[in-house]
Design an enzyme around this catalytic site. Structure first.
Site, mmCIF file in Angstrom:
data_model
loop_
_atom_site.group_PDB
_atom_site.id
_atom_site.type_symbol
_atom_site.label_atom_id
_atom_site.label_comp_id
_atom_site.label_asym_id
_atom_site.label_seq_id
_atom_site.Cartn_x
_atom_site.Cartn_y
_atom_site.Cartn_z
ATOM 1 C CB ALA A 1 -23.736 -42.980 -16.004
ATOM 2 C CB ALA B 1 -14.525 -43.174 -14.523
ATOM 3 C CB THR B 2 -12.332 -38.698 -11.994
ATOM 4 O OG1 THR B 2 -12.100 -38.418 -13.378
ATOM 5 C CG2 THR B 2 -11.260 -38.016 -11.167
ATOM 6 C CB CYS C 1 -2.795 -26.060 -31.548
ATOM 7 S SG CYS C 1 -1.227 -25.518 -32.194
ATOM 8 C CB THR D 1 -26.897 -38.342 0.368
ATOM 9 O OG1 THR D 1 -26.913 -38.096 1.766
ATOM 10 C CG2 THR D 1 -28.315 -38.611 -0.133
ATOM 11 C CD GLN E 1 -13.490 -43.938 -23.515
ATOM 12 O OE1 GLN E 1 -14.299 -44.126 -24.437
ATOM 13 N NE2 GLN E 1 -13.321 -42.743 -22.971
ATOM 14 C CG ASN F 1 -8.745 -41.835 -22.836
ATOM 15 O OD1 ASN F 1 -7.891 -42.628 -22.410
ATOM 16 N ND2 ASN F 1 -8.548 -40.539 -22.836
#
Lengths: 404, 137
Positions: free
Chosen positions: A202, A73-74, A328, A242, A181, A153
């Site tokens: 996926a 997705a990025t 943190c 590919t 999501q 997310n």
């Protein structure tokens, strides 16, 4: 019951064994290049890919030709935003998004701004939803794209996708949504939802990591995207490289299981999620749910335990894998920007825990998690000077703290 | 992130949790940090006014495991020390004892600040007759 318990399914999901079975032959036996047109090795690989394309299309109400495979997705988000900005640069240079998008969208926008694209980052209301009037007002004659995630997310809030699409259509603006999501959790249909471009991956749906897809509408309107990588011109010229055949087969299988099992699975997950929520709310005071409960994914619970710091809570429940919005736990030492955007105050962001239920969680696990969290929160509140002050009636917002 | 055994031990078995009577003239209270920063420490010392020795120390901390461990350790070290010895405790001593990683050094700084604030509060509560006598004239 086996420990530790995995309840961080917004980060990633366990590969479904059935998906793995579907992928297996494509590692050792069907190893051809799907782009090899002149022998059976290539044809068989291509067959696997085309079957997967259809399985994905069927899940989201698209046609197979509208599915472009990517590495995840990025990449899909990068390709959508950069590809549209480049392709439609003569028509305009303005993109509208929102402040609680994933970094793959926000940082892509930041980069586009450096090359002269203007970006509007819509705020969200306290419930995590965008204001449709603000969206409408933000559109100018230079606007080429609206990019609003389907569901968040961290807080699992589902945006009013169909209303956004209506506005986009009215104004002749393309609509992209990062739906990683939402896919497989709530019904997503690119036709009914009015989406022009959509990112999915996926590994959030019990498939393998390293493979995703971009839905690109072919009709009404026909969306064009400039490729962001040069090469062999795969995927209708939009994404060279590919094809990751085993991964693609896995994505396809994951989509097929999601399509068949989603109604039942979503009911089960929302029952478990509500059980977890009710147990926590009934046994602890000053617990706050972050984001709308009404417009929310069935498997998400994001909750703040006031006067308890998130990382210390995670430390106490170290046999349960969940996430916190606490500074943190982040590399930047900043609390979650998503929770900050809700305007609830940094202190509640520091105290937040995200539970992400999934296909393999059981009711027994949910009971264990609820009891453990209640125990540890109570113990940490005994340790908390803030809880003590609040119980004494001190208004913590009026104390002059020594910020550091 | 992996925690050191000593941090885990203090987190699981915090020493000297609780509160002392902050209105007592022999009790010094230090409260440092801020909720929006993710950590607040309250550290209290009870000093014997005749000997200047810290007889009891208590803490409560809102913060990560390292912040809890730093303040728990501080109360252990404070007991039995004189007020002046207590002021010699440095954050680096805490870092070394608990093997805190660089991102957690601020927890030890906060603990040192809490010690200083508690001792400062105690000192402010003590009468300073000579100085008052001078200031009158």
């Amino acid at each position: 019951m086996e420990l530790p318990i995995y309840m961080d399914n917004h980060a990633t999901t366990q590969l479904d064994a059935r998906v793995f079975e579907a992928m297996k032959p494509y590692f050792l036996e069907v190893y051809g290049n799907a782009a090899s047109r002149n022998h059976s090795f290539g044809w068989e690989a291509e067959e696997g890919v085309e079957k997967a394309r259809k399985q994905i299309a069927d899940l989201i109400g698209a046609t197979a030709k509208e599915i472009i495979f990517t590495s995840g997705a990025t990449e899909s988000n990068n390709l959508a935003l950069k590809g549209v900005a480049e392709m439609y640069s003569e028509r305009g240079n303005h993109i509208i998004t929102q402040v609680i998008e994933h970094k793959a969208v926000l940082d892509t926008c930041k980069r586009l701004e450096k090359s002269g694209v203007r970006v509007t980052y819509l705020p969200v209301r306290q419930d995590g939803l965008i204001d449709l009037d603000q969206l409408r007002d933000a559109i100018t004659d230079k606007t080429i794209l609206i990019s609003i995630m389907y569901a968040n997310n961290e807080i699992g809030v589902v945006q009013p996708i169909q209303e956004i699409a209506k506005i986009a259509k009215e104004k002749g603006v393309l609509f992209h949504s990062d739906a990683v999501q939402a896919i497989g959790k709530v019904p997503v249909n690119v036709g009914q939802d009015g989406l022009d471009i959509m990112s999915l991956t996926a590994h959030k749906l019990y498939g393998p990591k390293g493979v995703g897809a971009l839905y690109v509408r072919r009709r009404n309107p026909r969306v064009q995207i400039t490729a962001q990588m040069d090469g062999g011109g795969h995927e209708r010229g939009m994404r060279s490289g590919t094809l990751n055949v085993p991964g693609i087969v896995g994505l396809g299988a994951a989509c097929e299981f999601a399509r068949k099992e989603m109604p039942e699975e979503s009911r089960r997950l929302s029952f478990l999620r509500d059980k977890l929520k009710d147990k926590l709310l009934n046994n602890l005071d000053e617990v706050y749910i972050n984001g709308s409960m009404e417009h929310r994914l069935p498997h998400n619970l994001n909750i703040s335990f006031a006067y308890v710091e998130g990382e210390s809570l995670l430390m106490g429940i170290n046999d349960i894998a969940v996430s916190s919005g606490s500074a943190c736990t982040s590399a930047t030492l900043e609390p979650s920007y998503v929770l900050k955007a809700l305007g609830a105050g940094d202190d509640l962001a520091h105290s937040s825990i995200r539970f992400g239920l999934g296909r393999f969680n059981t009711e027994e696990q949910v009971d264990y998690v609820a009891n453990k969290v209640i125990d540890v929160v109570q113990k940490l509140r005994e340790l908390s000077p803030l809880y003590e002050m609040a119980k004494e009636g001190v208004d913590l917002s009026k104390v002059s703290w020594t910020a550091h | 992130m992996a925690y050191s055994d000593k941090v885990l031990d203090h987190y699981n078995h915090p020493r000297n949790v609780g509160s002392l009577d902050k209105s007592s003239p022999n009790v010094g209270t230090g409260m440092v940090g801020a909720p929006e920063c993710g950590d607040v420490m309250k550290l209290q010392v009870k000093v014997n006014p005749d000997t200047g020795v810290i007889e009891d120390a208590k803490f409560k901390t809102f913060g990560c495991g390292s912040a809890i461990a730093s303040s728990s350790l501080a109360t252990e070290w404070l007991k039995g020390k004189t007020v002046d010895q207590a002021l010699e405790i440095k954050n680096t001593d805490i870092v070394n004892e608990l093997s805190l990683p660089p991102v957690k050094i601020h927890c030890s700084v906060l603990a040192e600040d809490a010690i200083k604030a508690a001792i400062g509060d105690y000192k402010r509560k003590q009468p300073a007759p000579e100085r008052e006598a001078f200031s009158v004239s």
